[in-house]
Motif scaffolding. Sequence first.
Motif, PDB file in Angstrom:
ATOM      1  N   ARG A  15       0.834  -1.204   0.000  1.00 50.44           N
ATOM      2  CA  ARG A  15       0.000   0.000   0.000  1.00 50.44           C
ATOM      3  C   ARG A  15       0.869   1.255   0.000  1.00 50.44           C
ATOM      4  O   ARG A  15       0.592   2.212  -0.726  1.00 50.44           O
ATOM      5  CB  ARG A  15      -0.921   0.011   1.225  1.00 50.44           C
ATOM      6  CG  ARG A  15      -1.995  -1.036   1.198  1.00 50.44           C
ATOM      7  CD  ARG A  15      -2.821  -0.977   2.474  1.00 50.44           C
ATOM      8  NE  ARG A  15      -3.571   0.266   2.573  1.00 50.44           N
ATOM      9  CZ  ARG A  15      -4.175   0.663   3.689  1.00 50.44           C
ATOM     10  NH1 ARG A  15      -4.089  -0.068   4.791  1.00 50.44           N
ATOM     11  NH2 ARG A  15      -4.863   1.785   3.701  1.00 50.44           N
ATOM     12  N   GLY A  16       1.923   1.241   0.821  1.00 50.52           N
ATOM     13  CA  GLY A  16       2.810   2.406   0.896  1.00 50.52           C
ATOM     14  C   GLY A  16       3.457   2.721  -0.439  1.00 50.52           C
ATOM     15  O   GLY A  16       3.520   3.888  -0.852  1.00 50.52           O
ATOM     16  N   ALA A  17       3.941   1.685  -1.126  1.00 52.05           N
ATOM     17  CA  ALA A  17       4.599   1.889  -2.427  1.00 52.05           C
ATOM     18  C   ALA A  17       3.623   2.474  -3.446  1.00 52.05           C
ATOM     19  O   ALA A  17       3.967   3.400  -4.198  1.00 52.05           O
ATOM     20  CB  ALA A  17       5.170   0.569  -2.937  1.00 52.05           C
ATOM     21  N   VAL A  18       2.395   1.964  -3.474  1.00 56.15           N
ATOM     22  CA  VAL A  18       1.411   2.451  -4.447  1.00 56.15           C
ATOM     23  C   VAL A  18       0.950   3.861  -4.092  1.00 56.15           C
ATOM     24  O   VAL A  18       0.746   4.702  -4.981  1.00 56.15           O
ATOM     25  CB  VAL A  18       0.217   1.480  -4.533  1.00 56.15           C
ATOM     26  CG1 VAL A  18      -0.810   1.993  -5.536  1.00 56.15           C
ATOM     27  CG2 VAL A  18       0.688   0.090  -4.945  1.00 56.15           C
ATOM     28  N   LEU A  19       0.804   4.154  -2.804  1.00 60.85           N
ATOM     29  CA  LEU A  19       0.408   5.506  -2.388  1.00 60.85           C
ATOM     30  C   LEU A  19       1.472   6.532  -2.766  1.00 60.85           C
ATOM     31  O   LEU A  19       1.148   7.642  -3.214  1.00 60.85           O
ATOM     32  CB  LEU A  19       0.152   5.546  -0.880  1.00 60.85           C
ATOM     33  CG  LEU A  19      -1.138   4.864  -0.403  1.00 60.85           C
ATOM     34  CD1 LEU A  19      -1.180   4.804   1.118  1.00 60.85           C
ATOM     35  CD2 LEU A  19      -2.361   5.582  -0.937  1.00 60.85           C
TER      36      LEU A  19
END
Length: 335
Positions: A15-19
């Motif tokens: 999630r962090g990478a995509v955000l």
Amino acid sequence: MAAPLPPTPLFAAERGAVLVSCALSCVGSALLLCTHAQWPELRTRPRQLLLYLSLADLLSALSYFYGVLQDFERTSWDCVLQGALSTFANTSSFFWTMAIALYLYLTIVRGSPTGTGLLWCFHAVSWGVPLAITVAAVALKKIGYDASNVSVGWCWVNLDAEDRLLWMLLTGKVWEILAYVTLPVLYILIKKHINRAHAALSEYRPILPGAPALQPRTSIADKKLILIPVIFIFLRIWSTVRFILTLCNSPAVQNSVLVVLHGIGNTFQGGANCIMFVLCTRVVRARLLSLLCCGHCDELDWPVQRSNSSWQRPRPHKDKDVPGPEQTKPLLSST
């Protein structure tokens, strides 16, 4: 169609990478919009088309950001709203990407006149078709929770829809696959045309000792024409791979690497366009540096006059098969 796979878990690191990718895409799209507003002399027709692409990419990144942040677990009103916005923006982005390639092909290779009629046609198709598809999908309740097997936390086509394959194709995949074919073909034709122009220029140079040395700028233009479809396909292919794996009911669709690549590929288009058409475009980059230096970077040399003519339609040449050397100048000045 086979029974759907169990939901794909979305871990915090994914999630962090995509955000982060969504945020960078928003910044990149906003920067493209700001450069268009700040410098009117750079508002050529291709950059005007790029402006509309940036608007679609910005809306797409914002809607994906909300979807990944929420990580939906069921269909809800905000899931449907987010799915509708991302479907419209993502599909519109495909159409504007192909519209830019088609415009460059018509002006550079065909030398066809491109007035406001063509622009309005692009608007009608690139906004109208995605809007019609999205409205139909929402009205028929096809947008909803998809278990993150063909997404990364956001909502798309409802998992419970019996004809979900048809709507997956209509709301994105068929246009994505069409772009995989269309973009390389158009840019290869453009590059072949430019190569013939370079050959003609090399024949003129011995009898035109005052001709400028265009090879460095030519090299940059050639690289961009190669990179545009390559970057698009590299970013989008992971979404297609997971789509095919989902159709095959393969558990590989839940592979963490594929999930992250899919998430970044779908959300980073605005950032990639910013790198290509702002940071890697000498005229715009120099102006940005000058602006950031608050006017203390006057030693930077950027061609104001030449930017006015960038990517204009080349004048017809007597020999239709071999373009004249003057036809390369409008193309090269956009780099």
